[in-house]
Design a protein around this motif. Structure first.
Motif, mmCIF file in Angstrom:
data_model
loop_
_atom_site.group_PDB
_atom_site.id
_atom_site.type_symbol
_atom_site.label_atom_id
_atom_site.label_comp_id
_atom_site.label_asym_id
_atom_site.label_seq_id
_atom_site.Cartn_x
_atom_site.Cartn_y
_atom_site.Cartn_z
ATOM 1 N N TRP A 241 61.094 56.748 -9.809
ATOM 2 C CA TRP A 241 61.766 57.289 -10.989
ATOM 3 C C TRP A 241 60.753 57.680 -12.062
ATOM 4 C CZ3 TRP A 241 66.882 58.365 -11.089
ATOM 5 C CH2 TRP A 241 67.673 57.761 -10.097
ATOM 6 N N LEU A 242 61.075 58.727 -12.793
ATOM 7 C CA LEU A 242 60.274 59.186 -13.927
ATOM 8 C C LEU A 242 61.169 59.170 -15.165
ATOM 9 C CD1 LEU A 242 57.628 60.421 -15.017
ATOM 10 C CD2 LEU A 242 58.481 62.671 -14.293
ATOM 11 N N TYR A 248 64.515 65.627 -30.008
ATOM 12 C CA TYR A 248 65.966 65.820 -30.073
ATOM 13 C C TYR A 248 66.432 67.163 -29.500
ATOM 14 C CZ TYR A 248 65.279 69.033 -33.970
ATOM 15 O OH TYR A 248 64.893 70.107 -34.739
ATOM 16 N N ASP A 249 65.517 68.156 -29.452
ATOM 17 C CA ASP A 249 65.912 69.490 -28.995
ATOM 18 C C ASP A 249 65.231 69.884 -27.680
ATOM 19 O OD1 ASP A 249 63.354 69.649 -29.975
ATOM 20 O OD2 ASP A 249 63.675 71.459 -31.167
ATOM 21 N N GLN A 250 64.767 68.911 -26.912
ATOM 22 C CA GLN A 250 63.981 69.222 -25.717
ATOM 23 C C GLN A 250 64.691 68.915 -24.397
ATOM 24 O OE1 GLN A 250 60.452 66.913 -26.798
ATOM 25 N NE2 GLN A 250 59.338 68.803 -27.203
ATOM 26 N N LYS A 251 65.936 68.540 -24.449
ATOM 27 C CA LYS A 251 66.664 68.180 -23.221
ATOM 28 C C LYS A 251 66.630 69.299 -22.187
ATOM 29 C CE LYS A 251 71.341 67.210 -21.535
ATOM 30 N NZ LYS A 251 72.756 66.985 -21.933
ATOM 31 N N GLU A 252 67.016 70.493 -22.587
ATOM 32 C CA GLU A 252 67.112 71.587 -21.625
ATOM 33 C C GLU A 252 65.740 71.985 -21.087
ATOM 34 O OE1 GLU A 252 69.906 72.509 -20.414
ATOM 35 O OE2 GLU A 252 71.009 71.238 -21.823
ATOM 36 N N SER A 253 64.755 72.012 -21.953
ATOM 37 C CA SER A 253 63.408 72.429 -21.534
ATOM 38 C C SER A 253 62.800 71.437 -20.543
ATOM 39 C CB SER A 253 62.494 72.556 -22.752
ATOM 40 O OG SER A 253 62.955 73.554 -23.630
ATOM 41 N N VAL A 254 62.867 70.135 -20.863
ATOM 42 C CA VAL A 254 62.264 69.126 -19.989
ATOM 43 C C VAL A 254 63.071 68.993 -18.702
ATOM 44 C CG1 VAL A 254 61.587 66.694 -19.778
ATOM 45 C CG2 VAL A 254 61.215 67.916 -21.933
ATOM 46 N N SER A 255 64.391 69.053 -18.802
ATOM 47 C CA SER A 255 65.216 69.013 -17.594
ATOM 48 C C SER A 255 64.884 70.188 -16.678
ATOM 49 C CB SER A 255 66.703 69.059 -17.961
ATOM 50 O OG SER A 255 67.093 67.905 -18.672
ATOM 51 N N GLY A 256 64.649 71.353 -17.285
ATOM 52 C CA GLY A 256 64.301 72.526 -16.492
ATOM 53 C C GLY A 256 62.977 72.363 -15.762
ATOM 54 N N LEU A 257 61.992 71.769 -16.435
ATOM 55 C CA LEU A 257 60.704 71.516 -15.787
ATOM 56 C C LEU A 257 60.874 70.585 -14.588
ATOM 57 C CD1 LEU A 257 58.423 70.948 -18.915
ATOM 58 C CD2 LEU A 257 58.412 72.937 -17.402
ATOM 59 N N PHE A 263 62.613 67.543 -8.781
ATOM 60 C CA PHE A 263 63.165 66.221 -9.079
ATOM 61 C C PHE A 263 64.696 66.271 -9.025
ATOM 62 C CE2 PHE A 263 58.905 65.607 -10.652
ATOM 63 C CZ PHE A 263 58.664 64.251 -10.507
ATOM 64 N N GLU A 264 65.289 65.121 -8.731
ATOM 65 C CA GLU A 264 66.740 65.034 -8.582
ATOM 66 C C GLU A 264 67.313 63.973 -9.526
ATOM 67 O OE1 GLU A 264 66.865 66.175 -3.809
ATOM 68 O OE2 GLU A 264 67.146 64.081 -4.453
ATOM 69 N N ALA A 265 68.643 63.845 -9.527
ATOM 70 C CA ALA A 265 69.366 62.833 -10.311
ATOM 71 C C ALA A 265 68.925 62.848 -11.770
ATOM 72 C CB ALA A 265 69.150 61.443 -9.705
ATOM 73 N N ALA A 281 64.643 61.028 -14.126
ATOM 74 C CA ALA A 281 64.692 61.863 -12.925
ATOM 75 C C ALA A 281 64.056 61.114 -11.762
ATOM 76 C CB ALA A 281 63.959 63.183 -13.153
ATOM 77 N N GLN A 282 64.440 61.494 -10.545
ATOM 78 C CA GLN A 282 63.950 60.809 -9.354
ATOM 79 C C GLN A 282 63.216 61.776 -8.431
ATOM 80 O OE1 GLN A 282 66.943 59.212 -6.658
ATOM 81 N NE2 GLN A 282 65.675 57.412 -6.250
ATOM 82 N N ARG A 283 62.089 61.320 -7.924
ATOM 83 C CA ARG A 283 61.400 62.078 -6.876
ATOM 84 C C ARG A 283 62.260 61.981 -5.615
ATOM 85 N NH1 ARG A 283 56.166 62.635 -4.449
ATOM 86 N NH2 ARG A 283 56.397 64.563 -3.241
ATOM 87 N N PRO A 284 62.541 63.091 -4.966
ATOM 88 C CA PRO A 284 63.416 63.058 -3.782
ATOM 89 C C PRO A 284 62.939 62.055 -2.737
ATOM 90 C CG PRO A 284 62.974 65.313 -4.439
ATOM 91 C CD PRO A 284 62.076 64.453 -5.276
ATOM 92 N N VAL A 285 63.898 61.407 -2.114
ATOM 93 C CA VAL A 285 63.572 60.415 -1.085
ATOM 94 C C VAL A 285 63.015 61.099 0.145
ATOM 95 C CG1 VAL A 285 64.533 58.625 0.411
ATOM 96 C CG2 VAL A 285 65.327 58.837 -1.956
#
Length: 286
Positions: A241-242, A248-257, A263-265, A281-285
């Motif tokens: 897991w990472l 406060y305004d970086q959710k979409e940007s970091v999620s996109g990266l 990364f999943e989940a 986020a999780q590295r895929p199994v």
């Protein structure tokens, strides 16, 4: 002629702080007076009408003067509380702040109790994130990664005073040269994420007293996230897991990266103020 009482001294100190634009002036004056008087802040109620020694008056004047210049309260007191633990706090690293506690909670949710997991904290600073996790997962071990020798020393001091040195170490150097990416079950990080051009507008307690290298995230605030996501995607073990703290305004940007790197989940948690603060986020199994 009787000297000043605690009540009078407290009122004078609070007035000075209020004049300096500090919103929580009376509360901070109370903490500072208790600090120099060597007592608990609640004790000042009983002492209210008692005369104060010249030594305490002088010491209180000194700490009020420091706070008026907007030196952080935590630096003056020398310690601060985070996730129920007491940490040394000074100019060597970012001050542990309540908003970051949700990042610890996000990490703990992905660390099973009673399991000997290995946790890494990239850019550990004071060591508060790693320490809080290990304090609540006694079977876990961990390592902080810190490029600043001064911050690394502070992290070691905090781990030692919290009795965690037998389960934690600090790697001196940048995360790009760290060799245990494939060993960690969970990696947590509160990386620099302030947009460079916004640095000048930060509160003086932050701008003038926190290490700039721990704040400045580059032109768009995402430089550190890009590097960690790239390194993590290449080297983290499957299923690890990472966990990031974000602005406060970086959710979409970091999620996109994270999504682009495979990364999943991916999920986001809010802090007590309702702002986006942690991304998991999780590295895929496979």
């Amino acid at each position: 002629m009787p000297g000043k009482t605690y009540d009078i001294l407290l009122a004078e100190g609070a007035a000075e702080l209020r004049e300096a634009g500090i919103d929580t002036a009376r509360l901070e004056a109370r903490w500072l007076l208790a600090h120099v008087a060597g007592c608990q802040s609640a004790d000042l109620i009983a002492r209210g009408g008692d005369p104060v020694s010249d030594e305490t008056i002088s010491a209180f004047s000194d700490v009020i003067a420091r706070r008026v210049t907007r030196e952080p309260l935590q630096h003056i007191l020398g310690t601060t509380e985070f996730y129920g633990l007491d940490f040394l706090s000074d100019a060597r690293a970012l001050i542990p702040r309540p908003d970051s506690e949700i990042v610890v909670e996000a990490a703990l949710a992905h660390i099973p109790e009673g399991q000997p997991v290995f946790v890494a904290d990239l850019g550990t600073g004071s060591g508060c994130l790693l320490s809080a996790i290990l304090a609540h997962r006694p079977e876990a071990s961990g390592e902080g990664v810190e490029a600043s020798p001064e911050a690394a020393a502070l992290a070691r001091e905090n781990l030692s005073r919290l009795g965690l040195s037998d389960r934690a170490s600090v790697h001196d150097g940048p995360w790009s040269g760290w060799q245990k990416w494939n060993q960690a079950d969970l990696i947590i990080s509160n990386p620099p994420y302030i947009v460079s051009e916004e640095m000048a507008g930060l509160m003086p307690e932050v701008r003038d007293h926190d290490p700039a290298a721990a704040l400045d995230g580059g032109a768009d605030g995402l430089d550190a996230y890009r590097e960690i996501v790239r390194l993590g995607a290449a080297a983290m073990k499957p299923g690890a897991w990472l966990v990031f703290e974000i602005g406060y305004d970086q959710k979409e940007s970091v999620s996109g990266l994270l999504e682009m790197a495979g990364f999943e989940a991916i999920s986001c948690l809010n802090d007590l103020g309702g702002n986006d603060r942690a991304i998991v986020a999780q590295r895929p199994v496979v």
